[in-house]
Design an enzyme around this catalytic site. Structure first.
Site, PDB file in Angstrom:
ATOM      1  N   GLU A   1      -0.534  -2.088   5.252  1.00 46.27           N
ATOM      2  CA  GLU A   1       0.374  -1.977   6.409  1.00 46.27           C
ATOM      3  C   GLU A   1       0.288  -0.603   7.049  1.00 46.27           C
ATOM      4  O   GLU A   1       0.475  -0.465   8.257  1.00 46.27           O
ATOM      5  CB  GLU A   1       1.816  -2.262   5.971  1.00 46.27           C
ATOM      6  CG  GLU A   1       2.809  -2.353   7.119  1.00 46.27           C
ATOM      7  CD  GLU A   1       3.297  -0.993   7.637  1.00 46.27           C
ATOM      8  OE1 GLU A   1       3.572  -0.872   8.854  1.00 46.27           O
ATOM      9  OE2 GLU A   1       3.406  -0.051   6.820  1.00 46.27           O
TER      10      GLU A   1
ATOM     11  N   ASP B   1       0.809  -1.221   0.000  1.00 43.94           N
ATOM     12  CA  ASP B   1       0.000   0.000   0.000  1.00 43.94           C
ATOM     13  C   ASP B   1       0.840   1.268   0.000  1.00 43.94           C
ATOM     14  O   ASP B   1       2.010   1.281   0.380  1.00 43.94           O
ATOM     15  CB  ASP B   1      -0.964   0.005   1.193  1.00 43.94           C
ATOM     16  CG  ASP B   1      -0.258  -0.208   2.531  1.00 43.94           C
ATOM     17  OD1 ASP B   1       0.759  -0.935   2.565  1.00 43.94           O
ATOM     18  OD2 ASP B   1      -0.714   0.345   3.554  1.00 43.94           O
TER      19      ASP B   1
END
Length: 402
Positions: free
Chosen positions: A137, A79
């Site tokens: 994350e 991400d």
């Protein structure tokens, strides 16, 4: 046939190209659908067994070796962050307000490089390699727990993760046994006062004034309420209040984070923060709400696996490659994997002062020295090699890195 080292080195241009593509097309936490599709398409080309949609947009891919042996997992995160990319380069983000400002594009590309390399050398593997491509994350509750709950670690003996880290110069790697990264908690405080005219403060309860006192008072937690030998951080990162120069704001919102390593201290700080918020608001006649979230736990490396790092780093990067990491107050949901099975988290240097690669993580001009991806890939393979060697199987890398 090419050696694994030669195959990996030949894949470096691909790794760089993948990283730059992902850097141009970032996706926020829990929104990584196109990134996941990009990763899955490549893994399918190399003949890996894959599961998609694991814990959201996560991917679990398996590469089975020539014969039975241990199962080793490698993890990368996918991400990006809600930050505007301010770099001037051909691979700058094309998505307004979103960029890979922490290196997850390079983590994903590095792990893809390892998967491509090892898929060409299945005959050298006695056992199974599990590739975990994890979403989210950067945003609690994170993506690791969802992937674990949906079986990402089923049958896995050990897990390794790497973070490319610009505060460390390219060419070195870092790890340490035990705690290495902090628990990362967060809080949101909304102060509810009484608004009014800027020239008539006596008729108001000034939320900006109360917020200002809170910022100062919260700093006393570290300076006067905790053992100075215990690492601890309390930071207010955001204050939002008011709309005009002559209006006393009715409400103010503060957002911040707490970082600790010790479980008891973690709860002590939480309780002290709650007391300070309550008493500061009471003293000033303000009401409040407090949302305190316990985030990721500390990253605690298995001692044996951290010791393995020093041997592997020598094979991967040369005799000066493996160094002992300092305590790092950043947080990582990789911690959840280490709560379930043995493993370790490692840092590979990605900064380069001579090339101007100096900006910290989460900075609008963040970038990496892309040579660090080959170092990280070699380290992953070297960790696998050492683990397999310990379990009576063949080595993968024949000589130290250069």
């Amino acid at each position: 046939m090419k050696s694994i080292e030669e195959t990996l080195h030949a894949s470096v241009p691909d790794m760089i190209a993948w990283r730059r593509y992902l850097h141009r097309h970032p996706e926020l936490s829990f929104e990584e659908s196109k990134t996941a599709a990009f990763v899955a398409d490549l893994l399918k080309q190399w003949g890996l067994e894959i599961r998609t949609g694991v814990g959201g947009h996560g991917i679990v891919a398996k590469l089975r070796g020539a014969s039975d042996g241990p199962t080793v997992a490698l993890r990368a995160d996918m991400d990006a962050l809600p930050i505007q990319d301010e770099k001037s380069c051909e691979y700058a983000s094309s998505v307004p307000g979103v960029m890979h400002a922490c290196g997850h594009d390079a983590h994903t590309s590095t792990l893809l490089g390892v998967a491509k390399t090892l898929s060409s050398h299945r005959e050298a593997l006695n056992g199974t390699i599990v590739f975990i491509f994890q979403p989210a994350e950067e945003m609690t509750p994170g993506g690791a727990m969802g992937m674990i709950e949906e079986g990402a670690l089923d049958g896995v003996d050990v897990i390794y993760g790497i973070h490319l880290w610009t505060p460390f110069e390219v060419g070195a790697a870092y790890c340490k046994p035990g705690p290495m990264m902090a628990a990362a908690d967060e809080f949101v405080i909304e102060i509810k006062g009484k608004g009014g005219h800027g020239g008539l403060p006596h008729e108001t309860v000034d939320s900006v004034y109360v917020a200002s006192q809170l910022v100062v008072n919260l700093q006393s937690i570290v300076s006067r309420s905790t053992d100075p030998t215990q690492p601890c951080v309390v930071s207010v990162g955001s204050i939002h209040s008011g709309t005009s120069f002559n209006v006393i704001a009715e409400s103010a919102v503060l957002k911040g984070t707490v970082r600790t390593y010790d479980a008891a201290l973690r709860m002590q700080v939480k309780e002290r923060l709650e007391t300070i918020v309550e008493q500061t608001c009471l003293m000033n006649g303000a009401a409040y709400t407090l949302d305190y979230k316990l985030g990721y736990p500390p990253v605690v490396n298995d001692a044996k696996e951290a010791e393995r790092f020093y041997r592997a780093a020598t094979w991967a990067m040369g005799t000066e490659g493996g160094r002992t990491a300092p305590l790092i107050m950043a947080g990582e949901d990789y911690a959840y994997y280490l709560e379930k099975i043995p493993g370790c988290f490692m840092f590979v240097g990605a900064g380069n002062k001579t090339r101007g690669v100096v900006h910290p993580h989460h900075h609008p001009r963040f970038d990496i020295d892309e040579a660090s991806m080959e170092h990280a890939a070699r380290l992953f393979i070297a960790m696998i090699q050492d683990y397999m060697k310990e379990n009576g199987t063949r080595s993968l890398i024949s000589s130290p890195g250069k």
